[in-house]
Design a protein around this motif. Sequence first.
Motif, PDB file in Angstrom:
ATOM      1  N   LEU A 232      71.765  74.515  38.792  1.00 44.14           N
ATOM      2  CA  LEU A 232      72.815  73.406  40.082  1.00 44.14           C
ATOM      3  C   LEU A 232      73.411  72.546  39.082  1.00 44.14           C
ATOM      4  CD1 LEU A 232      73.912  73.008  42.681  1.00 44.14           C
ATOM      5  CD2 LEU A 232      71.940  71.602  43.029  1.00 44.14           C
ATOM      6  N   VAL A 233      72.400  71.769  38.154  1.00 46.19           N
ATOM      7  CA  VAL A 233      73.125  70.621  37.353  1.00 46.19           C
ATOM      8  C   VAL A 233      74.280  71.082  36.669  1.00 46.19           C
ATOM      9  CG1 VAL A 233      72.527  68.656  35.794  1.00 46.19           C
ATOM     10  CG2 VAL A 233      70.895  69.424  37.309  1.00 46.19           C
ATOM     11  N   LYS A 234      74.109  72.102  35.814  1.00 45.24           N
ATOM     12  CA  LYS A 234      74.857  72.636  34.984  1.00 45.24           C
ATOM     13  C   LYS A 234      76.335  72.894  35.507  1.00 45.24           C
ATOM     14  CE  LYS A 234      75.702  76.319  31.209  1.00 45.24           C
ATOM     15  NZ  LYS A 234      77.199  76.707  31.889  1.00 45.24           N
ATOM     16  N   ARG A 235      76.106  73.740  36.839  1.00 43.18           N
ATOM     17  CA  ARG A 235      77.395  74.257  37.661  1.00 43.18           C
ATOM     18  C   ARG A 235      78.194  72.920  38.204  1.00 43.18           C
ATOM     19  NH1 ARG A 235      79.842  77.805  36.166  1.00 43.18           N
ATOM     20  NH2 ARG A 235      78.032  79.365  36.833  1.00 43.18           N
ATOM     21  N   SER A 236      77.383  71.864  38.484  1.00 41.92           N
ATOM     22  CA  SER A 236      77.811  70.726  39.057  1.00 41.92           C
ATOM     23  C   SER A 236      78.495  69.848  37.974  1.00 41.92           C
ATOM     24  CB  SER A 236      76.845  69.691  39.647  1.00 41.92           C
ATOM     25  OG  SER A 236      76.102  70.080  40.734  1.00 41.92           O
ATOM     26  N   PHE A 237      77.986  69.705  36.845  1.00 37.35           N
ATOM     27  CA  PHE A 237      78.648  69.169  35.707  1.00 37.35           C
ATOM     28  C   PHE A 237      79.907  69.939  35.549  1.00 37.35           C
ATOM     29  CE2 PHE A 237      79.714  69.633  31.220  1.00 37.35           C
ATOM     30  CZ  PHE A 237      79.680  68.300  30.653  1.00 37.35           C
ATOM     31  N   GLU A 238      80.015  71.186  35.397  1.00 43.16           N
ATOM     32  CA  GLU A 238      81.306  71.961  35.104  1.00 43.16           C
ATOM     33  C   GLU A 238      82.379  71.729  36.211  1.00 43.16           C
ATOM     34  OE1 GLU A 238      78.822  75.364  32.591  1.00 43.16           O
ATOM     35  OE2 GLU A 238      79.458  75.631  35.118  1.00 43.16           O
ATOM     36  N   VAL A 239      81.925  71.444  37.353  1.00 38.28           N
ATOM     37  CA  VAL A 239      83.083  71.438  38.182  1.00 38.28           C
ATOM     38  C   VAL A 239      83.640  70.020  38.418  1.00 38.28           C
ATOM     39  CG1 VAL A 239      83.332  71.255  40.939  1.00 38.28           C
ATOM     40  CG2 VAL A 239      81.913  73.250  39.951  1.00 38.28           C
ATOM     41  N   ILE A 240      82.642  69.194  38.149  1.00 38.27           N
ATOM     42  CA  ILE A 240      83.132  67.841  38.225  1.00 38.27           C
ATOM     43  C   ILE A 240      83.825  67.474  36.952  1.00 38.27           C
ATOM     44  CG2 ILE A 240      82.320  65.240  38.002  1.00 38.27           C
ATOM     45  CD1 ILE A 240      82.131  66.429  40.673  1.00 38.27           C
ATOM     46  N   THR A 241      83.432  68.005  35.868  1.00 30.67           N
ATOM     47  CA  THR A 241      84.327  67.753  34.587  1.00 30.67           C
ATOM     48  C   THR A 241      85.793  68.577  34.531  1.00 30.67           C
ATOM     49  OG1 THR A 241      82.253  68.030  33.334  1.00 30.67           O
ATOM     50  CG2 THR A 241      84.099  68.369  32.011  1.00 30.67           C
ATOM     51  N   ILE A 242      85.914  69.672  35.067  1.00 31.04           N
ATOM     52  CA  ILE A 242      87.261  69.932  35.403  1.00 31.04           C
ATOM     53  C   ILE A 242      87.913  69.357  36.170  1.00 31.04           C
ATOM     54  CG2 ILE A 242      88.317  72.140  36.327  1.00 31.04           C
ATOM     55  CD1 ILE A 242      86.075  74.041  35.113  1.00 31.04           C
ATOM     56  N   LEU A 243      87.429  68.678  37.339  1.00 32.03           N
ATOM     57  CA  LEU A 243      88.287  67.810  38.370  1.00 32.03           C
ATOM     58  C   LEU A 243      88.811  66.777  37.572  1.00 32.03           C
ATOM     59  CD1 LEU A 243      86.416  68.500  41.442  1.00 32.03           C
ATOM     60  CD2 LEU A 243      88.321  69.521  41.299  1.00 32.03           C
ATOM     61  N   VAL A 244      87.679  66.069  36.981  1.00 36.41           N
ATOM     62  CA  VAL A 244      88.145  64.845  36.488  1.00 36.41           C
ATOM     63  C   VAL A 244      89.278  65.073  35.338  1.00 36.41           C
ATOM     64  CG1 VAL A 244      87.389  63.084  34.757  1.00 36.41           C
ATOM     65  CG2 VAL A 244      85.848  63.724  36.534  1.00 36.41           C
ATOM     66  N   GLY A 245      89.099  66.076  34.586  1.00 36.50           N
ATOM     67  CA  GLY A 245      90.051  66.284  33.515  1.00 36.50           C
ATOM     68  C   GLY A 245      91.460  66.775  34.131  1.00 36.50           C
ATOM     69  N   VAL A 246      91.500  67.477  35.354  1.00 38.83           N
ATOM     70  CA  VAL A 246      92.731  67.408  35.824  1.00 38.83           C
ATOM     71  C   VAL A 246      93.324  66.255  36.736  1.00 38.83           C
ATOM     72  CG1 VAL A 246      93.860  68.842  38.172  1.00 38.83           C
ATOM     73  CG2 VAL A 246      92.475  70.038  36.371  1.00 38.83           C
ATOM     74  N   SER A 247      92.511  65.683  36.920  1.00 42.88           N
ATOM     75  CA  SER A 247      92.747  64.207  37.786  1.00 42.88           C
ATOM     76  C   SER A 247      93.530  63.376  36.785  1.00 42.88           C
ATOM     77  CB  SER A 247      91.559  63.635  38.345  1.00 42.88           C
ATOM     78  OG  SER A 247      91.886  62.198  39.055  1.00 42.88           O
ATOM     79  N   LEU A 248      92.828  63.430  35.430  1.00 42.83           N
ATOM     80  CA  LEU A 248      93.481  62.519  34.584  1.00 42.83           C
ATOM     81  C   LEU A 248      94.749  62.987  34.062  1.00 42.83           C
ATOM     82  CD1 LEU A 248      90.195  61.684  32.611  1.00 42.83           C
ATOM     83  CD2 LEU A 248      91.468  60.032  33.787  1.00 42.83           C
TER      84      LEU A 248
END
Length: 254
Positions: A232-248
């Motif tokens: 769960l931690v790994k998948r959460s990391f991936e989702v948040i990272t992709i969202l942060v990247g797109v947001s920036l």
Amino acid sequence: MDIFEQLTLFVISLIANLFSALAGGGAGLLQLPALLFLGLPFGVALATHKVASVFLGLGATARHLRSSEFNLKFSIFILATGLPGVVLGASIILQIDDRISQGLLGILTLGLGLYSWFKPELGQVLSERNRDLPGLVMGGLVLFFIGALNGSLTSGTGLFVTLWLVRWFGLDYKAAVAYTLILVGIFWNGSGAITLGILGNIEWSWLPALILGSLIGGYLGAHFAIVKGNKLVKRSFEVITILVGVSLIIKSLA
């Protein structure tokens, strides 16, 4: 601020910090834009967010210290290599236009999320490595660079630390997130907040709602990370990272 605005800040802070504590970074994805939307100038919003982020670390620490083991020497190493970068980054951010750097950071962050996504076994098992002198020197230089990004751009740089601890030093995701939340959340963000507070301004009247949301969100996110484990931690990391990247990337083009 009126009571409705304080409640809005609390809810945003709670959600942002819960997912940040679960994924090992990314609270700035929601919290910093919310402060800007509600009317704070960038420098004031950044400093205020940094102060609140310290309490994310405190909330997560209250949960992780009950069930996690930390290597004191390794913790000191992360602080010693990262903190100078944090102070450097916080010292220069108020003087430069950050649109280009935000765009580049967004592309890199998005790449990190996709890299982890396509490496299903990454960070699932603890396998310590690169603890010899050359490995520590290389690892420390990258932590210094990430620290500079943390001090200046804030949005999602804790995610960089999490993945670097997994990829270079062989930690599993759950252990890497614990190190990130405690050391980056409290000490790196604390140093950045102090530096920005000295050089700029902090909106103190907005902090009670942000701090309460950070404490509760940090504790709950850490709890779910410990109970649910690495997958769960790994998948959460991936989702948040992709969202942060797109947001920036979007923010840099606005």
